[in-house]
Every structure is written in structure tokens, then in C-alpha cells.
Design an enzyme around this catalytic site. Structure first.
Site, PDB file in Angstrom:
ATOM      1  N   GLY A 167       0.766  -1.066  -0.106  1.00 51.62           N
ATOM      2  CA  GLY A 167      -0.094  -0.023  -0.083  1.00 51.62           C
ATOM      3  C   GLY A 167       0.762   1.121  -0.026  1.00 51.62           C
ATOM      4  NE  ARG A 168      -2.858   5.049   1.731  1.00 54.30           N
ATOM      5  CZ  ARG A 168      -4.135   5.156   1.816  1.00 54.30           C
ATOM      6  NH1 ARG A 168      -4.784   5.943   1.165  1.00 54.30           N
ATOM      7  NH2 ARG A 168      -4.743   4.215   2.518  1.00 54.30           N
ATOM      8  CB  ILE A 169       3.372   2.300   4.743  1.00 48.00           C
ATOM      9  CG1 ILE A 169       2.259   3.610   5.325  1.00 48.00           C
ATOM     10  CG2 ILE A 169       4.429   2.451   5.462  1.00 48.00           C
ATOM     11  CD1 ILE A 169       1.722   3.009   6.772  1.00 48.00           C
ATOM     12  NE  ARG A 189      -5.499  -7.214   0.430  1.00 45.22           N
ATOM     13  CZ  ARG A 189      -6.255  -6.581   1.366  1.00 45.22           C
ATOM     14  NH1 ARG A 189      -7.306  -6.725   1.635  1.00 45.22           N
ATOM     15  NH2 ARG A 189      -5.720  -5.018   1.339  1.00 45.22           N
ATOM     16  CB  ILE A 248       6.575  -0.990  10.621  1.00 40.68           C
ATOM     17  CG1 ILE A 248       6.184  -1.117   8.930  1.00 40.68           C
ATOM     18  CG2 ILE A 248       7.801  -0.849  11.064  1.00 40.68           C
ATOM     19  CD1 ILE A 248       6.708   0.160   8.435  1.00 40.68           C
ATOM     20  CB  ALA A 249       1.961  -4.878   9.523  1.00 37.27           C
ATOM     21  NE  ARG A 250      -3.123  -2.195  13.597  1.00 41.74           N
ATOM     22  CZ  ARG A 250      -2.300  -0.903  13.686  1.00 41.74           C
ATOM     23  NH1 ARG A 250      -1.215  -0.728  13.463  1.00 41.74           N
ATOM     24  NH2 ARG A 250      -3.311   0.094  13.458  1.00 41.74           N
ATOM     25  CD  GLU A 279       1.031  -3.192  19.789  1.00 45.31           C
ATOM     26  OE1 GLU A 279       1.831  -3.851  19.113  1.00 45.31           O
ATOM     27  OE2 GLU A 279       0.627  -2.023  19.549  1.00 45.31           O
ATOM     28  CG  HIS A 297       1.954   0.270  17.521  1.00 43.16           C
ATOM     29  ND1 HIS A 297       0.978  -0.530  17.716  1.00 43.16           N
ATOM     30  CD2 HIS A 297       2.061   1.077  16.701  1.00 43.16           C
ATOM     31  CE1 HIS A 297       0.343  -0.219  16.829  1.00 43.16           C
ATOM     32  NE2 HIS A 297       0.902   0.722  15.787  1.00 43.16           N
ATOM     33  CB  ILE A 298       7.432   4.736  18.317  1.00 43.85           C
ATOM     34  CG1 ILE A 298       8.401   3.741  17.806  1.00 43.85           C
ATOM     35  CG2 ILE A 298       6.929   4.636  19.555  1.00 43.85           C
ATOM     36  CD1 ILE A 298       9.921   4.453  18.433  1.00 43.85           C
TER      37      ILE A 298
END
Ligand code: DGY
Length: 337
Positions: A167-169, A189, A248-250, A279, A297-298
Site C-alpha cells: 500500500g502507500r507505506i 493481495r 511495522i504492520a500489526r 502488545e 509501536h512508534i
């Protein structure tokens, strides 16, 4: 003499909930137009407190800490919008929000570059063992420069980065990687358009090929039931022993127990994690390892970007309560013009 003014009294103002602490200026702005139930103490609301708070308001600004589902919405009769101060919205049960007649919004775009910067910083820190080196110095272990007995890392330049979630990131990370002369492969996807692939210098590959060939694997995909444990023991077994893994996703996209095992066994070289399963708890085995860089998560945490995220969430609330379409509406079906 008529002393009446047009300033809304507190009882005329729509009631809104701000579920977590926000910048004082942003809160003051909201208080000009709304009767605000705020939470500057920043204590995470219990499900019962959240359900009660949502039953009394027309709008709520929330974060990933607040799960907005049928239970939370059980008595939310007047709720028109739930505005997430976050781009990811896996804390939302979107069909339940739509069924409750409320709009759901998030904060895309404003955090893309900040988050991509952080993904790259975490990748560099992980590959070049920066935090481990700092701990080593602080522990008084640095007694001389050495060719072989200093923390030796992995190169980024001219290596291959594999991005899962384009995606964008993800695209932001790809563009940064190009500046380091890296080869960029990705899995997503859906495949990007030819023009977007060209802009990122990225080639589409299967997940298996990506895991087998990438020197650095970066995860930037949204969390869902389908992406749960995208990286588990089987996927880690495909990766090179010299590879790094960056999440850095989830939390939940990586099986953290399997990752700890792989890092311990030297099955992969190192990992950089900004997000964790469960977390703010961190898997105890990860805490014992030196070849993992941990961050709380920063990825979007610069002051400018966090202010922009709050401002966009507020803009969404103002639009919804004025009967307008919020700029970052997720559930189009819930908007009635
Ligand atoms: C986001 O915006 O999704 C960040 O991860 C903060 O939750």
C-alpha cells in the site's frame, strides 16, 4: 434588554467522546463546539466504560486500544461517527458500526512518509545491529576496535528487500530502498499498476519466492483474519539464515513465539519489531534475545504526524456532525447525504 446570544450553551452542544489523551490545543478546539468527555489521564477504558461512554455521545475519537464492535455499540443510539486516530482499523468491526448507523473513519496519508521513514530506520538498526551495539557499550564490553570481534551486520546497499503489503507505506519503503541501490520485490493481495511498479522499481513475486530470495523482509500489510500469522514457523523456515524480518504492520501478523524460536536457533539473522501479539505485552522469549530490535509501536510517532492524525480525525468528526461526508470515510454505506 435581550441578553440572549448565539453561543451554544453546554447542553446544546453535541456530546463527543475523546477516548485517549490528545494534544491540549486539539482538545480546546473540540471544546469550542462540543461537550467533550475526554480522557487526558490516558487510562484505557474497560469494555463496560467504553460501552457506557458510547451510549451518551454523537461522535467518538478512538485509537487501536478501543475495540469498536457490536458489544461496544450495544447502547450507542445517537452515535454518528467513530473516528479512529490511526490508519489501521483492525480494532473496528466495520459491519457492526454500519449496522449501528454510524460512520467509521481512519487517518490515511498523513502518516505515510513518517511511517516509511521509521520502517527504514528499524531495518537499518536491525541489519547493522545498532541497538545491540549500544547495549554492548553501555555494558562496558567495548575494550578495543576489532576486525572480527565487533558486532558485524548485514548490508542494505545492493541487497534485496522483499515488501509484503504494498500500500502507500510499502511503496514509501520501496522508494527509500531505491536510494540505497537495493533491489525491490513485493507481494500483495493485488498487483500494482505498471506505472506504480515502475515508480517504486518493484517487481511482483509470490510470497514463497519473496521469502526465499529477500535479504530483508518488511511487513506492512493490514491485519485481518486472513493475514493472521502471515509469518509463522513454515515461512521463517523459507527465509535465508542471513535475512532480517521487520514488522511495522500489526501484532498477530507474525507468530511471535515462532519468531523467537527462529531467532534463537539462528534460522534468520535478526528482526526489528514495532508491533507485537498482545502488545503492550512482549513475548518473554523475544525480550531475552540480542538479535531483535524492539520498539513500542512508534512508527507514526513524530509530533508533527501525530498532530496531523488527530487533526484529520477531528476533521472527520466535524464533517460527520455537519451532515457532510468525512474525508476519510471507510464505510461509504453509512453516509446518508
Ligand atoms: C496506525 O496508524 O495504524 C498506527 O499503527 C497507529 O496505530
Amino acid at each position: 434588554m435581550n441578553t440572549q446570544t448565539n453561543t451554544p450553551t453546554s447542553s446544546q452542544k453535541p456530546k463527543i467522546l475523546v477516548a485517549r489523551a490528545i494534544f491540549p490545543e486539539a482538545l480546546a478546539k473540540l471544546e469550542e463546539s462540543f461537550e467533550v468527555q475526554s480522557n487526558q489521564a490516558d487510562q484505557i477504558l474497560t469494555p463496560a466504560q467504553l460501552q457506557d461512554a458510547l451510549s451518551k455521545v454523537s461522535a467518538a475519537l478512538v485509537t487501536g486500544s478501543e475495540r469498536i464492535d457490536a458489544n461496544a455499540l450495544a447502547h450507542a443510539k445517537n452515535l454518528k461517527i467513530v473516528a479512529n486516530i490511526s490508519v489501521g482499523y483492525n480494532n473496528f468491526d466495520v459491519p457492526a458500526i454500519t449496522a449501528a448507523g454510524a460512520m467509521a473513519t481512519n487517518t490515511p496519508d498523513v502518516l505515510t512518509d513518517t511511517t516509511a521513514d521509521f520502517g527504514f530506520a528499524l531495518l537499518m538498526a536491525t541489519a547493522r545491529r545498532i541497538t545491540e551495539s549500544e547495549h554492548w557499550i553501555r555494558a562496558g564490553k567495548w575494550d578495543k576496535w576489532s576486525i572480527v570481534n565487533n558486532p558485524l551486520g548485514m548490508d542494505l546497499h545492493h541487497s534485496t528487500v522483499g515488501i509484503i503489503g504494498m500500500g502507500r507505506i510499502g511503496q514509501g519503503i520501496a522508494k527509500r530502498a531505491l536510494g540505497f541501490g537495493m533491489k525491490v520485490i513485493y507481494h500483495n493481495r493485488s498487483r500494482l499498476s505498471e506505472a506504480d511498479e515502475k515508480a517504486c522499481g518493484a517487481s511482483y513475486v509470490s510470497k514463497e519466492e519473496l521469502l526465499k530470495t529477500a535479504d530483508h523482509v518488511v511487513l506492512v500489510l493490514p491485519y485481518s483474519a486472513q493475514s493472521h500469522h502471515t509469518i509463522g514457523a513454515a515461512e521463517l523456515a523459507l527465509m535465508k539464515p542471513s535475512a532480517t524480518l521487520i514488522n511495522i504492520a500489526r501484532g498477530g501478523i507474525v507468530d511471535d513465539a515462532a519468531l523467537a524460536q527462529a531467532l534463537k536457533n539462528g534460522q534468520i539473522f535478526a528482526a526489528g519489531l514495532d508491533v507485537f501479539e498482545g502488545e503492550p505485552q512482549v513475548h518473554p522469549e523475544l525480550l531475552k534475545l540480542s538479535n531483535v530490535v524492539l520498539a513500542p509501536h512508534i512508527a507514526s510517532a513524530t509530533e508533527k504526524t501525530r498532530r496531523a492524525m488527530v487533526d484529520l480525525a477531528i476533521e472527520n468528526v466535524y464533517a460527520a456532525l455537519a451532515g457532510k461526508k468525512p474525508p476519510s470515510l471507510i464505510n461509504a454505506k453509512a453516509f446518508k447525504a
